[in-house]
Design an enzyme around this catalytic site. Structure first.
Site, PDB file in Angstrom:
ATOM      1  N   SER A 208       0.853  -1.180   0.000  1.00  0.00           N
ATOM      2  CA  SER A 208       0.000   0.000   0.000  1.00  0.00           C
ATOM      3  C   SER A 208       0.891   1.233   0.000  1.00  0.00           C
ATOM      4  O   SER A 208       1.980   1.223  -0.579  1.00  0.00           O
ATOM      5  CB  SER A 208      -0.957  -0.031   1.196  1.00  0.00           C
ATOM      6  N   SER A 209       0.488   2.289   0.655  1.00  0.00           N
ATOM      7  CA  SER A 209       1.223   3.549   0.629  1.00  0.00           C
ATOM      8  C   SER A 209       0.782   4.394   1.812  1.00  0.00           C
ATOM      9  O   SER A 209      -0.318   4.223   2.347  1.00  0.00           O
ATOM     10  CB  SER A 209       0.940   4.293  -0.685  1.00  0.00           C
TER      11      SER A 209
ATOM     12  N   TYR B 297      -4.617   7.411  -6.956  1.00  0.00           N
ATOM     13  CA  TYR B 297      -3.607   6.520  -6.383  1.00  0.00           C
ATOM     14  C   TYR B 297      -3.973   6.123  -4.952  1.00  0.00           C
ATOM     15  O   TYR B 297      -3.947   4.939  -4.594  1.00  0.00           O
ATOM     16  CB  TYR B 297      -2.241   7.198  -6.422  1.00  0.00           C
TER      17      TYR B 297
ATOM     18  N   LYS C 134      -4.847   2.312  -3.270  1.00  0.00           N
ATOM     19  CA  LYS C 134      -4.096   1.744  -2.149  1.00  0.00           C
ATOM     20  C   LYS C 134      -5.006   1.505  -0.933  1.00  0.00           C
ATOM     21  O   LYS C 134      -4.842   0.521  -0.206  1.00  0.00           O
ATOM     22  CB  LYS C 134      -2.926   2.660  -1.775  1.00  0.00           C
TER      23      LYS C 134
END
Length: 294
Positions: free
Chosen positions: A165-166, A179, A183
């Site tokens: 993920s982020s 984005y 995620k």
């Protein structure tokens, strides 16, 4: 005269992931390449997956290096995980090279969803084409590949599935609606899959912040600056004399350094070991403390 050498009576202990098989998407370069090196160093055989012909050479070189440096078997498969037929291609290649000669079965022990594309821009700039593109690769791709792998996962909970993920959906970074959305979807899917696949594999996510990759270095300066205000608040981002000159320059300019790829790979490797078998459905911090796991 030196004393004679006495043979050791201690048994040879295999590496922690000896003989296991990992499929890592987007692993010809960057974070994915660091992940396959970490897993191979622990004895794991590797399937390097990537999407474009431009990465053929890098993937071939990586396979050769993994086999030479760590004595494992590594293959490369160019395939687009957002296409069901290409996911089947990954499985067929794995069967060809890693089917157990005694049982006649393929076992996929580790699946790392690392491949992703990035689309950034303010909310009003989003169009349907960008939405379809990023969600098909970042979200549909992991769904399709995991589905293809299910018949080959272990049946004793020893499997490992990890989502890259982020930090972006956690802190709401500007201009990352698409984005961050993908995620956040990965994190939600991990929580669902950890229940659906509980007898097969643990399923966890990690959320890196900025990482020193080619993609990071090629990104517009405003993209790096968008995360810069968080750097002074990140406990492990302080620049040290042991950091590389390039890392020190970036860290001094932005108020803190990004991660090295091996630091992210280390968290993934930790979650792949047997010792992590009681951890599932979790989002694990891999961002130097910008966001805490809890």
């Amino acid at each position: 005269m030196s004393a004679p050498q006495v043979p050791s009576s201690r048994p040879v202990v295999p590496r922690i992931l000896e003989g296991k098989l990992a499929i890592v998407t987007g692993s010809a370069r960057g974070i994915g390449a660091a992940i396959v090196r970490n897993l191979a160093s622990k004895g794991c055989n590797i399937v390097i997956n990537y999407a474009t012909k431009a990465s053929d050479e890098a993937a071939s070189k990586a396979c050769a290096e993994l086999e030479k440096d760590f004595g494992v078997k590594a293959i490369r498969v160019r395939a687009d995980v957002s296409q069901r037929a290409d996911c089947a291609k990954i499985i067929e290649a794995s069967k060809t090279h890693f089917t157990d000669s005694q049982t006649g079965k393929l076992q996929i022990d580790i699946l790392i969803h690392n491949a992703a594309v990035v689309v950034v821009g303010p909310l009003e700039s989003i169009d349907e084409g960008d939405f379809q593109h990023i969600y098909s690769i970042n979200v549909l791709g992991p769904m399709l590949l995991t589905t293809a792998c299910i018949p080959h996962l272990p049946t004793d909970r020893s499997g490992r599935i990890i989502m890259l993920s982020s930090i972006n959906p956690k802190i709401g970074t500007l201009n990352t609606s698409l984005y961050s959305g993908t995620k956040g979807a990965l994190e939600a899917m991990a929580r669902v899959w950890c229940r659906e696949l509980a007898e097969r594999a643990t399923v966890n996510s990690i959320n890196p912040g900025p990482v020193m990759t080619d993609m990071y270095l090629r990104a517009p300066e405003e993209a790096r600056q968008s995360l810069a205000p968080w750097n002074p608040l990140t406990p492990l981002s302080r620049v040290r004399s042991s950091d590389s000159p390039e890392m020190r320059e970036i860290g001094d300019r932005l108020g803190g350094r990004p991660a090295y790829v091996h630091e992210i790979a280390g968290v993934v490797g930790m979650l792949c070991t047997p010792e992590s078998g009681w951890c599932t459905g979790s989002l694990i911090s891999a961002n130097g403390g910008l966001s805490f796991s809890y």
